[in-house]
Every structure is written in structure tokens, then in C-alpha cells.
Design a protein around this motif. Structure first.
Motif, PDB file in Angstrom:
ATOM      1  N   ALA A 189       0.972  -1.155  -0.070  1.00  0.00           N
ATOM      2  CA  ALA A 189      -0.274   0.468   0.287  1.00  0.00           C
ATOM      3  C   ALA A 189       0.682   1.241   0.451  1.00  0.00           C
ATOM      4  O   ALA A 189       0.816   2.104  -1.131  1.00  0.00           O
ATOM      5  CB  ALA A 189      -0.793   0.055   1.323  1.00  0.00           C
ATOM      6  N   GLN A 190       1.949   1.472   1.208  1.00  0.00           N
ATOM      7  CA  GLN A 190       2.685   2.286   0.436  1.00  0.00           C
ATOM      8  C   GLN A 190       3.676   2.867  -0.579  1.00  0.00           C
ATOM      9  O   GLN A 190       3.818   3.286  -0.960  1.00  0.00           O
ATOM     10  CB  GLN A 190       3.893   2.085   1.893  1.00  0.00           C
ATOM     11  CG  GLN A 190       3.836   2.891   3.420  1.00  0.00           C
ATOM     12  CD  GLN A 190       4.718   2.531   4.299  1.00  0.00           C
ATOM     13  OE1 GLN A 190       5.234   1.750   4.336  1.00  0.00           O
ATOM     14  NE2 GLN A 190       4.377   3.055   4.970  1.00  0.00           N
ATOM     15  N   MET A 191       4.401   1.698  -1.553  1.00  0.00           N
ATOM     16  CA  MET A 191       4.982   1.480  -1.932  1.00  0.00           C
ATOM     17  C   MET A 191       4.314   1.950  -3.066  1.00  0.00           C
ATOM     18  O   MET A 191       4.181   2.441  -3.931  1.00  0.00           O
ATOM     19  CB  MET A 191       5.476   0.033  -3.004  1.00  0.00           C
ATOM     20  CG  MET A 191       6.519  -0.304  -3.759  1.00  0.00           C
ATOM     21  SD  MET A 191       6.950  -1.609  -4.064  1.00  0.00           S
ATOM     22  CE  MET A 191       6.921  -2.381  -2.578  1.00  0.00           C
ATOM     23  N   PHE A 192       2.726   1.474  -3.548  1.00  0.00           N
ATOM     24  CA  PHE A 192       1.713   2.156  -4.459  1.00  0.00           C
ATOM     25  C   PHE A 192       1.012   2.909  -4.689  1.00  0.00           C
ATOM     26  O   PHE A 192      -0.383   3.391  -5.079  1.00  0.00           O
ATOM     27  CB  PHE A 192       0.936   1.051  -4.794  1.00  0.00           C
ATOM     28  CG  PHE A 192       1.542  -0.275  -5.984  1.00  0.00           C
ATOM     29  CD1 PHE A 192       2.705   0.028  -6.959  1.00  0.00           C
ATOM     30  CD2 PHE A 192       2.339  -1.508  -5.055  1.00  0.00           C
ATOM     31  CE1 PHE A 192       3.833  -0.835  -7.285  1.00  0.00           C
ATOM     32  CE2 PHE A 192       2.668  -2.230  -5.695  1.00  0.00           C
ATOM     33  CZ  PHE A 192       3.470  -2.459  -6.983  1.00  0.00           C
ATOM     34  N   GLY A 193       1.145   3.423  -3.041  1.00  0.00           N
ATOM     35  CA  GLY A 193       0.372   4.829  -2.408  1.00  0.00           C
ATOM     36  C   GLY A 193      -1.146   4.663  -2.341  1.00  0.00           C
ATOM     37  O   GLY A 193      -2.000   5.444  -2.807  1.00  0.00           O
ATOM     38  N   PHE A 194      -1.684   3.585  -2.312  1.00  0.00           N
ATOM     39  CA  PHE A 194      -3.028   3.342  -1.754  1.00  0.00           C
ATOM     40  C   PHE A 194      -3.265   3.664  -0.467  1.00  0.00           C
ATOM     41  O   PHE A 194      -2.414   3.409   0.529  1.00  0.00           O
ATOM     42  CB  PHE A 194      -3.126   1.393  -2.393  1.00  0.00           C
ATOM     43  CG  PHE A 194      -3.118   1.145  -3.248  1.00  0.00           C
ATOM     44  CD1 PHE A 194      -4.505   0.977  -3.567  1.00  0.00           C
ATOM     45  CD2 PHE A 194      -2.702   1.350  -4.305  1.00  0.00           C
ATOM     46  CE1 PHE A 194      -5.415   0.051  -4.957  1.00  0.00           C
ATOM     47  CE2 PHE A 194      -2.910   0.850  -5.679  1.00  0.00           C
ATOM     48  CZ  PHE A 194      -4.105   0.213  -5.786  1.00  0.00           C
ATOM     49  N   PRO A 195      -4.704   4.036  -0.353  1.00  0.00           N
ATOM     50  CA  PRO A 195      -4.762   3.990   1.339  1.00  0.00           C
ATOM     51  C   PRO A 195      -4.532   2.733   1.733  1.00  0.00           C
ATOM     52  O   PRO A 195      -3.850   2.151   1.574  1.00  0.00           O
ATOM     53  CB  PRO A 195      -6.610   3.901   1.115  1.00  0.00           C
ATOM     54  CG  PRO A 195      -6.828   3.587  -0.235  1.00  0.00           C
ATOM     55  CD  PRO A 195      -5.836   3.607  -1.274  1.00  0.00           C
ATOM     56  N   PRO A 196      -4.408   2.725   3.244  1.00  0.00           N
ATOM     57  CA  PRO A 196      -3.816   1.348   4.900  1.00  0.00           C
ATOM     58  C   PRO A 196      -4.396   0.893   4.182  1.00  0.00           C
ATOM     59  O   PRO A 196      -5.300   0.767   3.946  1.00  0.00           O
ATOM     60  CB  PRO A 196      -3.560   1.902   5.876  1.00  0.00           C
ATOM     61  CG  PRO A 196      -3.418   3.954   5.858  1.00  0.00           C
ATOM     62  CD  PRO A 196      -4.390   3.882   4.174  1.00  0.00           C
ATOM     63  N   CYS A 197      -4.107  -0.817   4.456  1.00  0.00           N
ATOM     64  CA  CYS A 197      -4.980  -2.135   3.372  1.00  0.00           C
ATOM     65  C   CYS A 197      -4.203  -3.198   4.516  1.00  0.00           C
ATOM     66  O   CYS A 197      -3.478  -3.345   4.930  1.00  0.00           O
ATOM     67  CB  CYS A 197      -3.872  -1.805   2.012  1.00  0.00           C
ATOM     68  SG  CYS A 197      -5.014  -2.948   1.538  1.00  0.00           S
ATOM     69  N   ARG A 198      -5.484  -3.772   4.910  1.00  0.00           N
ATOM     70  CA  ARG A 198      -4.838  -4.852   5.935  1.00  0.00           C
ATOM     71  C   ARG A 198      -5.184  -6.504   5.277  1.00  0.00           C
ATOM     72  O   ARG A 198      -5.895  -6.254   4.595  1.00  0.00           O
ATOM     73  CB  ARG A 198      -6.234  -4.931   6.500  1.00  0.00           C
ATOM     74  CG  ARG A 198      -6.939  -3.442   7.846  1.00  0.00           C
ATOM     75  CD  ARG A 198      -7.620  -4.054   8.704  1.00  0.00           C
ATOM     76  NE  ARG A 198      -8.975  -4.077   7.368  1.00  0.00           N
ATOM     77  CZ  ARG A 198      -9.832  -4.736   8.393  1.00  0.00           C
ATOM     78  NH1 ARG A 198      -9.961  -5.239  10.014  1.00  0.00           N
ATOM     79  NH2 ARG A 198     -11.168  -4.730   7.877  1.00  0.00           N
TER      80      ARG A 198
END
Length: 213
Positions: free
Chosen positions: A95-104
Motif C-alpha cells: 500500500a505504501q509502495m503504490f500510494g494506496f490507502p492503508p490496507c489490511r
């Protein structure tokens, strides 16, 4: 009979698919990568009762909203193959790498293997393990309805990337040629991105796996 609706989600325009049995109106969401409001609007529009989530592989754009959807409706999660566990466990980093919102991350209710079956209402789908894009990628095939959900294994005119961790180009080509194409030229498939095609069309014209290539 199995019906489908394709809903592009996330910045990667990933094809999240709604599959449902028109006899029971029970359905499954395949690859809920994100934008759940859009997905659920489609569920409501068709009057479908969701009974499960199906996941082809552990990449964020395909499975990032799986845990949220599962919790919201108390749905079981089926797939992918356990070889993709490392991808799913790595969701926060992806999520951090691809600029996604935090992801579980999530743990499937049922990991899938080659030769398994899953059901959507009264329709049975075959599970075909197709490693290459990711090691644990699975494909769902409705043999009776001549429809396959292939995730990122095969696209119209292209194939899945194999430059990610544990991707393997040779495995991918084998998966397509030895596992998918023999299922029949007339099978239409929904890819993870882009328009639908048929195995026959790709077998003839796809520059990566078609013709005499």
C-alpha cells in the motif's frame, strides 16, 4: 446460469467482477481491490445477495479491500493458492509502495488448489492453478457457461507481468498454453485489466503466446 458485471476499481483500473447465479440471485465478488462503494452499488442494482469473495491472486489492486468487504457482510473468502500468502501478508508495505490507502491483510477462509471447485449459487466453477504472474494465482472457470475469470494471467493481446517477486515467465507461458488454451477456443474470459477476449482469439493472435510464437 452465471451472469457477470465488470466494475473497474482502483487507480490501476482493475476489473473487479460481480458473478451471480440468475436462478438463486446469490453472488460473489471476484477481486475486490478497492472502491467498495462502487461495487456495492452494482450489487444493489442487480438485486444480488452476496455469499462469498473469490480472489485470483494476492496483489493489492485485486485484493486490497477483501478484508473490509468480508467483515462488512461476514463473507467467507475463497482463494488464492497458499503460495500467494507472502503477497497478502505484505499488504501494508504494498500500500505504501503504490500510494494506496492503508490496507489490511486477510486470511482466506479457504485456500484453493488446482482441481478444487467453488460455487456461486447453483453454479460450480473449476479452480485452475496458473502460476507465473504470482506463484499462487488461480483462475475460475465456468465450463458450462464457457466463461473464465483469469485475473492477471492473460489479457487481450498481452500476458501478465513476471518481474514481481517470485514471478516466473516460463511458468506463466506454460499456465496459459497447457492449462487455459486446452479448455476450448470458445471460452470467453474476463481479465484483470482491459477488455474481454476468448482463448481462441489469444491462441491465434496474441504476440506472446499465440500462433507459432
Amino acid at each position: 446460469m452465471l451472469q457477470h458485471a465488470i466494475i473497474p476499481v482502483t487507480a490501476f483500473a482493475q476489473n473487479c467482477t460481480l458473478l451471480w447465479c440468475d436462478e438463486t440471485m446469490k453472488g460473489a465478488v471476484v477481486d475486490p481491490g478497492g472502491d467498495l462503494d462502487r461495487v456495492l452499488a452494482e450489487v444493489k442494482r442487480h438485486g444480488i445477495t452476496l455469499e462469498k469473495i473469490l480472489v485470483t491472486h494476492g496483489h493489492l489492486d485485486h485484493a486490497g479491500a477483501t478484508q473490509d468487504l468480508a467483515e462488512k457482510f461476514d463473507l467467507p473468502i475463497e482463494g488464492p493458492h497458499p503460495d500467494d500468502r507472502f503477497w497478502i501478508d505484505g499488504f501494508p508495505v504494498q500500500a505504501q509502495m503504490f500510494g494506496f490507502p492503508p490496507c489490511r491483510p486477510f486470511v482466506p477462509t479457504r485456500w484453493l488448489a488446482d482441481g478444487d471447485t467453488v460455487t456461486v449459487g447453483k453454479v460450480t466453477l473449476d479452480v485452475v492453478h496458473c502460476p507465473g504472474h504470482t506463484p499462487g494465482h488461480v483462475v475460475f472457470v465456468d465450463r458450462a457457461g464457457r466463461l473464465a475469470q483469469v485475473g492477471d494471467v492473460l489479457f487481450a493481446g498481452s500476458i501478465g507481468r513476471t518481474d514481481f517477486p517470485r514471478g516466473n515467465h516460463g511458468d506463466l507461458i506454460r499456465s496459459i498454453r497447457e492449462k487455459l488454451f486446452p479448455l476450448g477456443d470458445d471460452i470467453r474470459f474476463i481479465p484483470g485489466h482491459g477488455p474481454m477476449s476468448t482463448f481462441g482469439e489469444e491462441r491465434k493472435y496474441n504476440p506472446y503466446v499465440g500462433g507459432n510464437h
